[in-house]
Enzyme design. Structure first.
Site, mmCIF file in Angstrom:
data_model
loop_
_atom_site.group_PDB
_atom_site.id
_atom_site.type_symbol
_atom_site.label_atom_id
_atom_site.label_comp_id
_atom_site.label_asym_id
_atom_site.label_seq_id
_atom_site.Cartn_x
_atom_site.Cartn_y
_atom_site.Cartn_z
ATOM 1 N N SER A 113 19.002 18.806 -118.664
ATOM 2 C CA SER A 113 20.097 17.842 -118.610
ATOM 3 C C SER A 113 20.141 16.934 -119.833
ATOM 4 O O SER A 113 21.223 16.581 -120.323
ATOM 5 C CB SER A 113 19.994 16.992 -117.341
ATOM 6 O OG SER A 113 20.034 17.802 -116.186
ATOM 7 N N HIS A 125 18.687 11.517 -119.408
ATOM 8 C CA HIS A 125 20.085 11.738 -119.762
ATOM 9 C C HIS A 125 20.516 10.824 -120.913
ATOM 10 O O HIS A 125 21.123 11.268 -121.888
ATOM 11 C CB HIS A 125 20.976 11.483 -118.550
ATOM 12 C CG HIS A 125 20.804 12.501 -117.465
ATOM 13 N ND1 HIS A 125 21.468 12.433 -116.268
ATOM 14 C CD2 HIS A 125 20.022 13.611 -117.400
ATOM 15 C CE1 HIS A 125 21.123 13.461 -115.509
ATOM 16 N NE2 HIS A 125 20.236 14.180 -116.168
#
Length: 266
Positions: free
Chosen positions: A170, A216
Site C-alpha cells: 500500500s 501510506h
C-alpha cells in the site's frame, strides 16, 4: 506475364500489371507468409507495462511462497501471515534497528495478509502502475515505486510502534498516487480526481482498524518527492539518477540509525 493456362476473359482479374487468372491469384496469396500474431505475453506487456506486470508477478509469487510456508508449518495456506517465511520478511522496526535485519524495509512491501489484501493492492497497482509506466518510462517508474515502498517503511520505523509488524504494497501504491498528482500539476491537468481518491483512501486508512496510516503517508510523501525529481530533471538523466540515489541513501540511513520518535495512535 502469362501463366500458360487457358484464358477466360470473364474470369480474369484486373491487377496493377495487367490481368491475372484466379489460379495465379491463389498461388500468389499462398506464397505470401501469414502475418505472425503478437505473443500473448508481449501483448500484455505492451498494454499494461512490463514492469507493472513483473511487480504483480513478484507479489503473487511471494503470497504463494508464504502460503506454502504456512502449510509446511501446520497452518492453513490462507493464513499465510502465520508462516515462518512471512515472519522473517515482514517489517518490524525493532528488528531492523536492533537486530540489523534491514532487508525487512523492502521485503515487507511484497507481502500481503490474505488473498483479499493481495487482490485489492494488485488491482490498484495494475490501474495506476500501467499509466505511470507509460508516462515515466520503465526504470524511472520502477525507481518511484521502490522508493515509495521504502518511504512507507521509514515512516513506520520513525513514528510507529517498534514491535508492531507491518506488511503490504500500500505504501508503494500511495506513492504512485502521489506521482500521479505531480504529473497532473506539472502538466496543468485536472487534479480533482486524484485529490478525491487520496481523500477517500485517507478516510478509509483512519477509520478501518489494522491499516497502517503511517506507511501510506510515508509512501505518498516519498512518491511525490521522487516523481518531482524525475519531472524537474527530465532532461538531465545523470541528475535524475544522482538525486534518486541520494534520496535512497537518506531514507536508508534514517531508518537504520534514527530511533523511533513517537508512538502515534491513529
Amino acid at each position: 506475364m502469362r501463366c500458360g493456362r487457358p484464358i477466360c476473359p470473364e474470369c480474369m482479374t484486373s491487377a496493377s500489371v495487367g490481368f491475372q487468372c484466379p489460379e495465379c491469384i491463389r498461388a500468389g496469396r499462398a506464397s505470401v507468409p501469414a502475418p505472425r500474431g503478437t505473443p500473448p505475453v508481449r501483448a500484455a506487456g505492451r498494454q499494461w507495462g512490463v514492469v507493472t506486470l513483473t511487480l504483480i508477478a513478484v507479489n503473487v509469487a511471494m503470497f504463494v511462497a508464504t502460503a506454502v510456508s504456512a502449510y509446511a508449518d501446520g497452518e492453513r495456506p490462507l493464513d499465510n501471515h502465520r508462516s515462518s517465511l512471512f515472519l522473517d520478511l515482514q517489517l518490524a522496526p525493532a528488528l531492523v534497528q536492533e537486530g540489523g535485519e534491514d532487508w525487512r524495509l523492502l521485503t515487507a512491501a511484497f507481502l500481503h495478509i490474505g488473498i483479499t489484501h493481495l487482490a485489492l493492492n494488485m488491482l490498484a497497482l495494475l490501474l495506476f502502475g500501467s499509466e505511470l509506466e507509460r508516462a515515466l518510462g520503465r526504470w524511472r517508474y520502477l525507481a518511484v515505486y521502490l522508493l515509495s515502498a521504502l518511504g512507507g517503511s521509514v515512516a513506520v520505523s520513525l513514528f510507529g510502534d517498534p514491535w508492531v509488524p507491518v506488511a503490504g504494497a500500500s505504501g508503494a501504491i500511495w506513492g504512485l498516487m502521489g506521482a500521479f498528482g505531480v504529473l497532473a500539476v506539472t502538466s496543468r491537468g485536472d487534479v480533482r480526481g486524484i485529490v478525491t481518491l487520496l481523500v477517500l483512501n485517507l478516510a478509509v486508512s483512519i477509520l478501518v482498524p489494522g491499516i497502517s496510516l503511517l506507511g501510506h503517508l510515508g509512501g505518498l510523501v516519498v512518491g511525490v518527492v521522487a516523481a518531482g525529481i524525475v519531472v524537474l530533471a527530465r532532461r538531465r538523466t545523470e541528475w535524475q539518477g544522482l538525486c534518486l540515489l541520494l534520496l535512497t541513501a537518506v531514507l536508508c540511513v534514517t531508518a537504520l540509525t534514527v530511533p523511533t520518535l513517537a508512538v502515534l495512535d491513529f
